[in-house]
Design a protein around this motif. Structure first.
Motif, PDB file in Angstrom:
ATOM      1  N   ASP A  22    -123.294 -30.161  34.327  1.00 26.48           N
ATOM      2  CA  ASP A  22    -124.270 -31.019  33.659  1.00 26.48           C
ATOM      3  C   ASP A  22    -123.590 -31.991  32.703  1.00 26.48           C
ATOM      4  O   ASP A  22    -124.039 -33.120  32.532  1.00 26.48           O
ATOM      5  CB  ASP A  22    -125.275 -30.163  32.887  1.00 26.48           C
ATOM      6  CG  ASP A  22    -126.199 -29.373  33.804  1.00 26.48           C
ATOM      7  OD1 ASP A  22    -126.268 -29.708  34.994  1.00 26.48           O
ATOM      8  OD2 ASP A  22    -126.829 -28.411  33.326  1.00 26.48           O
ATOM      9  N   ASP A  52    -129.902 -38.780  41.230  1.00 27.83           N
ATOM     10  CA  ASP A  52    -129.698 -37.342  41.050  1.00 27.83           C
ATOM     11  C   ASP A  52    -128.240 -36.963  40.835  1.00 27.83           C
ATOM     12  O   ASP A  52    -127.944 -35.965  40.159  1.00 27.83           O
ATOM     13  CB  ASP A  52    -130.243 -36.583  42.271  1.00 27.83           C
ATOM     14  CG  ASP A  52    -131.757 -36.720  42.398  1.00 27.83           C
ATOM     15  OD1 ASP A  52    -132.400 -37.028  41.380  1.00 27.83           O
ATOM     16  OD2 ASP A  52    -132.278 -36.524  43.511  1.00 27.83           O
ATOM     17  N   PRO A 101    -128.706 -33.981  35.133  1.00 25.72           N
ATOM     18  CA  PRO A 101    -130.090 -33.791  34.675  1.00 25.72           C
ATOM     19  C   PRO A 101    -130.689 -35.095  34.160  1.00 25.72           C
ATOM     20  O   PRO A 101    -130.008 -35.885  33.511  1.00 25.72           O
ATOM     21  CB  PRO A 101    -129.945 -32.758  33.546  1.00 25.72           C
ATOM     22  CG  PRO A 101    -128.641 -32.071  33.808  1.00 25.72           C
ATOM     23  CD  PRO A 101    -127.755 -33.099  34.422  1.00 25.72           C
ATOM     24  N   ARG A 102    -131.987 -35.290  34.412  1.00 22.86           N
ATOM     25  CA  ARG A 102    -132.624 -36.557  34.053  1.00 22.86           C
ATOM     26  C   ARG A 102    -132.457 -36.901  32.580  1.00 22.86           C
ATOM     27  O   ARG A 102    -132.237 -38.052  32.221  1.00 22.86           O
ATOM     28  CB  ARG A 102    -134.115 -36.523  34.391  1.00 22.86           C
ATOM     29  CG  ARG A 102    -134.429 -36.560  35.869  1.00 22.86           C
ATOM     30  CD  ARG A 102    -135.923 -36.715  36.118  1.00 22.86           C
ATOM     31  NE  ARG A 102    -136.359 -38.071  35.866  1.00 22.86           N
ATOM     32  CZ  ARG A 102    -136.977 -38.456  34.743  1.00 22.86           C
ATOM     33  NH1 ARG A 102    -137.185 -37.586  33.780  1.00 22.86           N
ATOM     34  NH2 ARG A 102    -137.360 -39.703  34.583  1.00 22.86           N
TER      35      ARG A 102
END
Length: 395
Positions: A9, A284, A288-289
């Motif tokens: 991430d 993507d 993570p957004r």
């Protein structure tokens, strides 16, 4: 329950940002370089313009991403650079072209700041705008194949590299073709025995006092504004929305417009929302957004670092065999040409006006010292008004 970010991430946005900067710069700088040179820039002025516009939108990406926590990315106007190639020299030379860049920036800022003006620009029929863009792009997209006939030994490997990479890693097709072109340039320089001016490898800002002539304002500034809005800002906003992000439209358009006006005296032609590379930082693969804004910040930093290569790429272009840089630029624009043609011909009821616009823009004709793009836009709108007053399905 919240979870601490994993190593993936944390690294994914950074990696995506680096890729965005690398792909964004290498896939289209040849078009920008060709455009600046076409309207009269010397090698040092072109290097200054490439450096200034890259630093400009790099800084703005960082500011906008930090302010809005959205993965908004910016770029130079690649179709706008193609417009400069098709327009060529204008009355007043390079200073007049710089003056047109200043006007373009001010127009873009006004469009972003004044809602009704933005709505008015948005009323330009999409088919006409896309047909004008397609006509602008066509001559450049023919360049690889013209160059192939003239210099097959140098150009064939470039086209082959592009084709093979398009099959396996499409987003890297143009950068790989560029590497093949660099290899061809190195071979050419060694064969000729020419030397490279090492002093020119370090980019430096070079001021040009703007001059304003009506052929440059009408022939460059107006079409450049339309092309930038239709093919960069609107699609760039659509890409962000497609990934679920709110678009900071007004601040982005106003900032890039004012930024364009500020870098114009140093040779920068136009900056705007990124379209083709926007998905790299917002998609993507960027993690993570809620952390994808980091990809945009990383891309901005990456552009600032890459901007230092402006002098190197201009020196390579100067040493390149005839046609090879134009070939890379043409390959970079084939996808945009296909998309523009699809958009221009998507409505059967408006194909006549789109066809006329496309053909006139592609002709490269200059009337009253004004380039073909402006007249193509007017002619297309006139044909649409006279022959296509209403869509048959709407009657």
């Amino acid at each position: 329950m919240s979870h601490s970010p994993t190593t993936h991430d944390r690294l994914a946005p950074v990696t995506a940002g680096v890729v965005t900067a690398l792909v964004g710069f290498t896939s289209s700088f040849a078009v920008v370089l060709a455009g600046l040179r076409a309207v009269g820039a010397t090698e040092s002025q072109a290097a200054s313009g490439l450096f200034a516009v890259t630093v400009g939108f790099g800084l703005l990406i960082i500011a906008l991403a930090l302010a809005h926590r959205v993965p908004v990315t910016l770029a130079w106007s690649t179709p706008g650079a193609a417009l400069l190639v098709s327009t060529g020299g204008v009355e007043g030379g390079w200073p007049a072209a710089v003056g047109a860049f200043v006007v373009t920036g001010l127009l873009l800022a006004l469009i972003g700041a004044v809602p009704w003006l933005g709505a008015w620009v948005a009323r330009i029929p999409a088919e006409i705008a896309q047909a004008m863009l397609a006509g602008i792009l066509l001559p450049l997209c023919l360049a690889p194949f013209v160059a192939l006939a003239d210099s097959p030994g140098y150009v064939a490997p470039v086209i082959a590299a592009w084709l093979v990479t398009s099959r396996v890693r499409p987003r890297w097709a143009v950068p790989v073709a560029l590497l093949a072109a660099v290899a061809a340039i190195v071979v050419s320089v060694r064969r000729s025995g020419d030397s490279v001016d090492t002093a020119a490898l370090v980019p430096a800002l070079e001021w040009t006092t703007p001059a304003w002539t009506w052929p440059a304002v009408v022939g460059i500034a107006i079409p450049l504004t339309v092309v930038t809005m239709a093919s960069q800002n609107l699609p760039g906003a659509a890409v962000l929305r497609s990934f679920g992000f709110a678009v900071p439209w007004r601040s982005s358009v106003v900032a890039t417009g004012l930024g364009t006006a500020l870098v114009a005296p140093f040779g920068g032609h136009s900056m705007n929302l990124a379209a083709l590379s926007a998905a790299l930082a917002a998609g993507d693969e960027a993690g993570p957004r809620e952390r994808r804004w980091i990809a945009a910040v990383t891309a901005g930093v990456g552009y600032l670092v890459i901007a230092g290569a402006a002098g190197v790429v201009v020196a390579l272009a100067a040493a390149a065999p005839a046609g090879i840089i134009e070939a890379v630029a043409g390959l970079a624009l084939i996808g945009a040409l296909v998309g523009a043609l699809q958009g221009a011909l998507s409505a059967p009821a408006h194909r006549t006006s789109a066809g006329v616009t496309f053909l006139f823009a592609a002709s490269g004709i200059t009337l009253l010292s004004v380039g073909a793009a402006f007249w193509a836009l007017l002619l297309g709108l006139a044909v649409r008004a006279v022959l296509e007053r209403a869509d048959p399905e709407e009657r």
